[in-house]
Design a protein around this motif. Sequence first.
Motif, mmCIF file in Angstrom:
data_model
loop_
_atom_site.group_PDB
_atom_site.id
_atom_site.type_symbol
_atom_site.label_atom_id
_atom_site.label_comp_id
_atom_site.label_asym_id
_atom_site.label_seq_id
_atom_site.Cartn_x
_atom_site.Cartn_y
_atom_site.Cartn_z
ATOM 1 N N GLN A 280 54.836 46.036 51.623
ATOM 2 C CA GLN A 280 55.675 44.239 51.790
ATOM 3 C C GLN A 280 54.549 43.551 51.924
ATOM 4 O OE1 GLN A 280 56.315 44.423 56.511
ATOM 5 N NE2 GLN A 280 57.668 45.872 56.431
ATOM 6 N N SER A 281 52.964 44.053 51.504
ATOM 7 C CA SER A 281 52.611 43.019 51.105
ATOM 8 C C SER A 281 51.168 43.290 50.140
ATOM 9 C CB SER A 281 51.394 42.303 52.595
ATOM 10 O OG SER A 281 50.917 41.061 52.607
ATOM 11 N N LEU A 282 50.758 42.564 49.387
ATOM 12 C CA LEU A 282 49.331 43.491 48.397
ATOM 13 C C LEU A 282 48.976 41.724 47.721
ATOM 14 C CD1 LEU A 282 48.720 45.419 46.488
ATOM 15 C CD2 LEU A 282 50.672 45.009 44.872
ATOM 16 N N ASN A 283 47.349 42.174 47.980
ATOM 17 C CA ASN A 283 46.561 41.608 47.707
ATOM 18 C C ASN A 283 45.559 41.517 46.503
ATOM 19 O OD1 ASN A 283 44.309 39.390 46.762
ATOM 20 N ND2 ASN A 283 44.179 39.587 48.726
ATOM 21 N N ALA A 284 45.752 41.611 44.988
ATOM 22 C CA ALA A 284 45.362 42.253 44.079
ATOM 23 C C ALA A 284 44.959 41.720 43.195
ATOM 24 C CB ALA A 284 45.979 43.226 42.877
ATOM 25 N N ALA A 285 44.180 40.365 43.798
ATOM 26 C CA ALA A 285 43.515 39.189 43.311
ATOM 27 C C ALA A 285 41.761 39.772 42.526
ATOM 28 C CB ALA A 285 43.021 37.994 43.623
ATOM 29 N N GLY A 286 41.891 39.570 41.308
ATOM 30 C CA GLY A 286 40.632 39.339 40.941
ATOM 31 C C GLY A 286 40.187 41.191 40.384
ATOM 32 N N ASN A 287 41.039 41.123 39.579
ATOM 33 C CA ASN A 287 41.020 42.512 39.391
ATOM 34 C C ASN A 287 41.406 42.392 37.282
ATOM 35 O OD1 ASN A 287 40.837 45.004 41.003
ATOM 36 N ND2 ASN A 287 42.739 44.118 42.103
ATOM 37 N N LEU A 288 41.337 43.114 36.559
ATOM 38 C CA LEU A 288 41.642 43.284 35.199
ATOM 39 C C LEU A 288 43.334 43.222 34.613
ATOM 40 C CD1 LEU A 288 38.250 45.476 34.116
ATOM 41 C CD2 LEU A 288 38.676 42.771 34.716
ATOM 42 N N LEU A 289 44.144 43.166 35.827
ATOM 43 C CA LEU A 289 45.512 42.873 35.179
ATOM 44 C C LEU A 289 46.207 42.062 33.710
ATOM 45 C CD1 LEU A 289 46.986 43.224 38.621
ATOM 46 C CD2 LEU A 289 46.228 45.308 37.040
ATOM 47 N N VAL B 40 50.792 47.336 54.334
ATOM 48 C CA VAL B 40 49.747 46.150 53.928
ATOM 49 C C VAL B 40 48.823 46.426 53.073
ATOM 50 C CG1 VAL B 40 48.428 44.176 54.876
ATOM 51 C CG2 VAL B 40 50.248 44.722 55.966
ATOM 52 N N LEU B 41 48.299 46.163 51.664
ATOM 53 C CA LEU B 41 48.039 46.823 51.246
ATOM 54 C C LEU B 41 46.071 45.316 50.501
ATOM 55 C CD1 LEU B 41 45.704 48.896 49.314
ATOM 56 C CD2 LEU B 41 47.263 48.654 48.158
ATOM 57 N N ASN B 42 45.444 45.937 50.156
ATOM 58 C CA ASN B 42 44.256 44.377 49.957
ATOM 59 C C ASN B 42 43.193 44.976 48.683
ATOM 60 O OD1 ASN B 42 42.011 42.783 49.123
ATOM 61 N ND2 ASN B 42 41.914 41.986 50.943
ATOM 62 N N VAL B 43 43.409 45.210 47.852
ATOM 63 C CA VAL B 43 42.647 45.644 46.654
ATOM 64 C C VAL B 43 41.967 44.398 46.237
ATOM 65 C CG1 VAL B 43 43.312 47.905 46.504
ATOM 66 C CG2 VAL B 43 44.564 46.417 45.097
ATOM 67 N N SER B 44 41.507 43.482 46.058
ATOM 68 C CA SER B 44 41.658 42.526 45.569
ATOM 69 C C SER B 44 39.312 42.219 45.006
ATOM 70 C CB SER B 44 41.625 41.009 46.258
ATOM 71 O OG SER B 44 40.487 40.995 47.662
ATOM 72 N N ASN B 45 39.070 41.910 44.026
ATOM 73 C CA ASN B 45 37.708 42.058 43.946
ATOM 74 C C ASN B 45 37.263 43.630 43.484
ATOM 75 O OD1 ASN B 45 35.504 40.493 43.137
ATOM 76 N ND2 ASN B 45 35.221 40.444 45.450
ATOM 77 N N ASN B 46 38.017 43.981 42.681
ATOM 78 C CA ASN B 46 38.805 45.700 42.324
ATOM 79 C C ASN B 46 38.196 45.293 40.476
ATOM 80 O OD1 ASN B 46 37.738 47.548 44.576
ATOM 81 N ND2 ASN B 46 38.815 46.215 44.788
ATOM 82 N N ARG B 47 38.668 46.792 40.143
ATOM 83 C CA ARG B 47 37.993 46.438 38.539
ATOM 84 C C ARG B 47 39.689 47.364 37.960
ATOM 85 N NH1 ARG B 47 31.930 49.294 38.174
ATOM 86 N NH2 ARG B 47 30.748 47.677 39.056
ATOM 87 N N LEU B 48 40.593 47.437 38.908
ATOM 88 C CA LEU B 48 41.505 48.139 37.937
ATOM 89 C C LEU B 48 42.375 46.864 36.839
ATOM 90 C CD1 LEU B 48 43.175 47.952 42.320
ATOM 91 C CD2 LEU B 48 42.018 49.573 40.825
ATOM 92 N N THR B 49 42.781 48.340 35.901
ATOM 93 C CA THR B 49 43.750 47.612 35.430
ATOM 94 C C THR B 49 45.095 47.659 35.325
ATOM 95 O OG1 THR B 49 43.138 49.363 33.856
ATOM 96 C CG2 THR B 49 41.703 48.199 33.809
ATOM 97 N N THR B 50 45.465 49.087 36.372
ATOM 98 C CA THR B 50 46.743 49.265 36.118
ATOM 99 C C THR B 50 46.525 49.436 37.977
ATOM 100 O OG1 THR B 50 48.451 51.050 36.658
ATOM 101 C CG2 THR B 50 45.761 51.744 36.193
#
Length: 259
Positions: free
Chosen positions: A100-109, A79-89
């Motif tokens: 199994q679970s990824l939260n990447a909301a709030g980035n620059l994808l 389980v990984l939560n990287v929401s609300n960062n500045r990720l482009t990749t």
Amino acid sequence: MEPQGEKPAEGEGVRITPQLLKARTGEFALESILLLRLRSLGLADLGCLGECLGLEWLDLSGNALTHLGPLASLRQLTVLNVSNNRLTTLEPLATCENLQSLNAAGNLLATPGQLQCLTGLRGLEYLRLRDPLARLSNPLCTNPSYWAGVRELLPGLKVIDGERVTGRGSELYQLCRDLDSSLRPSSSPGPRATEAQPWVEPGYWESWPTRSSSILEEACRQFQDTLQECRDLDLQATNSLAQAEQALSPAGATSSFIF
């Protein structure tokens, strides 16, 4: 006092160090850390996080991360939560084979192609790229067809942005539907047909996992805390109702009230 990592230079964010991780978890060996919350610490550099080879559950939300390089070595991550960062990749996650679970909301994808790296993750079932309640999204979500594109790119997903890929509505909606169905009166005749029965047997909520798992244990702890809060609120509500009934009782029934 909140533990800190190495003191950042002016204009830089916080860097993860062994000292920071040991202070937050109490573990002496980084390989022993299974669950880790590093939310809203101003992190800009993951530093030695890749040495936590046993890590299963990780929350890095609300930081200033622009890359996830060290996560490439975390083969046990579930389980990984990287929401609300500045990720482009999300490229380093391609080797997180147990994810199994990824939260990447709030980035620059910006394009669905930036999710191509996730296609080899056969166990990935839950993906969040936007969260309306938290007002988090990604540039690629502005495309009206992005949801269908993500579903086509990652056919193994069961839930996208909190919505079930198949069936109607969110997981919570489906759970409520299942509960409603279980409470419908039986078609058999007799007085028991309309009797409401408990959803679970007494003592069910006090059950704990029979096997050791940091994720299950943490979920149970959070559930027990929430359950206790509900009990406390129920007690407060009962007391407030009793006081209100007493205050609204016919005049002369009682001469004074204590609140």
